[in-house]
Each structure stands twice: as structure tokens, then as C-alpha cells.
Design an enzyme around this catalytic site. Structure first.
Site, PDB file in Angstrom:
ATOM      1  N   HIS A  67      -2.695  22.886  -8.418  1.00 46.01           N
ATOM      2  CA  HIS A  67      -1.671  22.759  -9.424  1.00 46.01           C
ATOM      3  C   HIS A  67      -2.150  22.268 -10.822  1.00 46.01           C
ATOM      4  CE1 HIS A  67       2.632  22.428 -10.681  1.00 46.01           C
ATOM      5  NE2 HIS A  67       2.347  21.302 -11.406  1.00 46.01           N
ATOM      6  N   GLU A  68      -2.789  21.173 -11.030  1.00 43.11           N
ATOM      7  CA  GLU A  68      -3.171  20.712 -12.099  1.00 43.11           C
ATOM      8  C   GLU A  68      -4.127  21.636 -13.055  1.00 43.11           C
ATOM      9  OE1 GLU A  68      -1.371  18.415 -13.500  1.00 43.11           O
ATOM     10  OE2 GLU A  68      -0.237  18.111 -11.507  1.00 43.11           O
ATOM     11  N   HIS A  71      -2.496  24.300 -14.869  1.00 41.15           N
ATOM     12  CA  HIS A  71      -2.134  23.832 -16.096  1.00 41.15           C
ATOM     13  C   HIS A  71      -3.532  23.883 -17.270  1.00 41.15           C
ATOM     14  CE1 HIS A  71       1.640  22.345 -15.372  1.00 41.15           C
ATOM     15  NE2 HIS A  71       1.687  21.861 -14.286  1.00 41.15           N
TER      16      HIS A  71
END
Length: 149
Positions: A67-68, A71
């Protein structure tokens, strides 16, 4: 798991799922309380909540890292890196990155876990309970504290 292990894990996940290198720093941040991890826009570093690893194991950490990294890679490329952006949603779906991580019980307010010695019923409590005074509500058996968050 140490920060150096986390760094290697993030680098390998970045290559495996995104075919791009992660060239910044990944580290555990013990001050994170309500989130599994975060991507820092200014330094491009990734911070992970170590309680996620302690509570849910390596699978949860891998999901948070993915998920990170969504980003991270979108921000580096100048594309829409926020949750509401179409680029973010498409890349998250492509790599199998979850939208949210699982909540740690202590964040929900429960600090103590009690278990009945007779029927194995579990009870979550915010405050400590006198086990000599209280009994199991299901079978009236003795209860014992099993976990303190």
C-alpha cells in the site's frame, strides 16, 4: 524484525510487484498508533507500525508495504498518489494492495483479554477485572487474564 530486515523486505517487494527499485529509507516507527504505515512526501521514506507485525505477522506487513509503495511510486512519477485518485486505485488493484489494514485491538480501546477456564469463552475489557470477584457469564466458571495489550 529489525529496520535493516524491513529495508530489505521493502526493496524486494518493490522489485517483485512494481518492477522498480525503492531507493529511500524504510523503518519502524513506534509512535504510530492508528495507522499501519505511512509514506512521507518530503523525504520519500516509508514508516511502518511495528505493532502490526507483532500482532498480525509478516503477511500484514507485506500488505501495508504494498500500500505504501503504491503511494511512493505514484508520487515519484508525478501521478495521482492519493487514495481518491484513479491512478492510485488502479495500481492498488493491480498489485493487490489493500485499502485498509486490520485494526489492532488496543486501538479499539480493549486492553485486556480474559478467558474462562471452564468453557474457553473470551472477554475483551478496557479496564482490569478482579478475577476473584467476577465469574464467566456463560457458565459461571473462573476467568483468568490471558493477554494485556
Amino acid at each position: 524484525m529489525q529496520n535493516s530486515d524491513l529495508q530489505r523486505l521493502v526493496e524486494s517487494i518493490s522489485i517483485e510487484y512494481f518492477d522498480k527499485p525503492f531507493i529511500h529509507e524504510a523503518r519502524f516507527n513506534h509512535r504510530l498508533r492508528t495507522t499501519g504505515g505511512r509514506y512521507l512526501l518530503n523525504s520519500h521514506d516509508i514508516e511502518i507500525n511495528p505493532k502490526q507485525y507483532e500482532t498480525f505477522g509478516i503477511e500484514a506487513i507485506v500488505d501495508i508495504i504494498k500500500h505504501e509503495l503504491v503511494h511512493y511510486h505514484l508520487h515519484i512519477e508525478g501521478k495521482g498518489y492519493q487514495h481518491r485518485d484513479k491512478d492510485f486505485k488502479l495500481l492498488s488493484e493491480k498489485v493487490g494492495a489493500p485499502r485498509f489494514c486490520e485494526m489492532i485491538p488496543s486501538i479499539q480501546g480493549y486492553k485486556y483479554t480474559y478467558t474462562c477456564k471452564k468453557c474457553s469463552q473470551t472477554f475483551l475489557r478496557k479496564r482490569r477485572v478482579n478475577t476473584l470477584k467476577y465469574k464467566c457469564s456463560k457458565c459461571l466458571g473462573e476467568i483468568a487474564i490471558t493477554k494485556v495489550w
